[in-house]
Enzyme design. Structure first.
Site: not given
Length: 434
Positions: A340, A270-271, A337-338, A67, A312-313
């Site tokens: 990026e 991993p998420r 989300n694909p 988000e 963030g990587e």
């Protein structure tokens, strides 16, 4: 005037009041699991860690990383308009992302737990002039208390899956009362707009998905050069934002492919980065050599599985891998989300469970920019096909970029919808200065 509060929300309020004495235990438990920042626990009780800046303040709330990523360009635009911005979220990883990417002057705080006394402390201190809730994270006490103070409330990038719509159908009075306290609901798609309207949203406008307008994620230049040097000419595939159960399929696919593609390196992000060690242990159980990025390790010639368990990587990973499997889609999570990955030129593989981004995945599939796989067998087959036929893989990646570009424009439409609120804040600020 807002309608009366239904019984279900009264019960919820009483339950959160009764549960407030348990908050120290709850926070302690979450702290042990790495789900809270030990230095910022007071923020969860509505106690600020920084003073409120002078001037009109716009509060933006998003649940977590996805988000916040979606609304970063919106936050930058609001700051460019000269308004103060308070950003809240509920996860440690989103706080780390905020520290990395928020524009200068924007403030991040953890959202208070949704108990009346914590919400009151939070609102008393920050006194927001406008509140923007991102996607669907509507905490009842927070919404009701904000509306009672006549703070204009707007849902931006509103998303409501078919499953969530069905669940809210069991308590239509509760969600209807919350939605009717929103000034405006800006939905991602016509389907989302229809669902919000069906649940009682009084002013619903379809503005599109802000995630389509987010720039490609950045990558530190020095780290990019270092990892490129470490990888060399090896073949790389990635599995991004994976959930428990999916790594098994990814590792199985790697084991099937490594003889056919010598030197194959699979990167798993991993998420939830705190699962990195368990993913590495699973790779070892598969007989594969793993390295962990959180330990400062880089892939060496023997590394087969590189676990990217940092925050963030993903921009680094997507630049490295021309084929990306998007997690959350082989299990009943609804897909990650694909966009990026597509913007950075990756061809996309995904499982059957993608309802969180159904419109985007449908558009990518129609354009032959993404392919659905059902299990480890199909995952290995599709990876092998694209590794063998690079022209088809590159065509898929290019089709994805064209598709995402064509679906953009949500940021401009969202700013246009919010402009009357900005104008009102300027008028109020001008009259106050006078």
């Amino acid at each position: 005037m807002p309608d009366r509060i239904p019984l279900t929300l009264h019960v919820y309020r009483l339950a959160t009041v009764a549960a407030a004495p348990l908050v120290p235990l709850i926070l302690s438990y979450r702290l042990r699991r790495g789900k809270e920042d030990p230095l910022r626990l007071n923020e969860r009780r509505g106690e600020p860690s920084i003073a409120r800046p002078a001037g009109a303040l716009i509060w933006v709330h998003g649940a977590s990383v996805g988000e916040l990523t979606a609304v970063m360009p919106l936050i930058e635009s609001i700051r460019a308009e000269g308004f103060q911005v308070l950003v809240t979220s509920g996860t440690v990883t989103s706080a780390e992302l905020a520290q990395q990417r928020l524009p200068p002057g924007a403030i991040h705080q953890f959202v208070p737990l949704d108990a009346p006394r914590f919400v009151t402390k939070f609102l008393d201190h920050w006194r927001p002039d406008l509140a923007l809730f991102v996607e669907s994270d509507l905490w009842p006490n927070l919404v009701l208390a904000s509306a009672a103070r006549k703070i204009p409330l707007v849902l931006v990038n509103g998303r409501l899956s078919h499953r969530s719509f069905a669940r809210w159908g069991f308590v239509p009075g509760a969600i209807g009362a919350l939605l009717r306290r929103l000034d405006l609901c800006l939905a991602q798609s016509p389907a989302d707009a229809k669902r919000y309207t069906g649940l009682g949203g009084p002013r619903v406008v379809m503005t599109g998905n802000l995630k389509l307008d987010v720039p490609a994620p950045p990558a530190d230049a020095a780290e990019w050069q270092a990892i490129k040097s470490a990888v060399g000419n090896r073949t790389v595939v990635a599995a991004a934002s994976t959930h428990p159960g999916e790594e098994t399929a990814v590792l199985d696919a790697h084991r099937r492919l490594r003889q056919r593609f010598p030197g194959l390196l699979t990167v798993i992000a991993p998420r939830h980065p705190n699962r990195g060690s368990s993913v590495a242990d699973l790779a070892t159980a598969f007989g594969l050599t793993a390295a962990l990025r959180s330990r400062g390790e880089r892939p060496n010639p023997q590394t087969e599985i590189y676990v990217a368990d940092t925050v963030g990587e993903l921009g680094l990973i997507y630049r490295l891998a021309p084929i990306v499997f998007m997690g959350g889609s082989l299990i009943g999570h609804g897909g990650q989300n694909p966009i990026e990955a597509v913007k950075l030129g990756a061809a996309i593989l995904h499982g059957p469970y993608v309802w969180n981004f159904s419109d985007i995945y449908s558009a990518l599939n129609r354009a032959h920019a993404a392919e659905k796989v059902a299990d480890a067998d199909m995952l290995a087959i599709r990876i092998a096909a694209w590794l063998t036929d690079t022209r088809k893989r590159d065509a898929a990646a290019a089709a994805g970029q064209r598709t995402v570009d064509a679906l953009g424009g949500a940021l401009e439409r969202t700013l246009r919808a919010l402009d009357p609120y900005f104008m009102q804040l300027r008028l109020e600020q001008g009259s106050g200065d006078a």
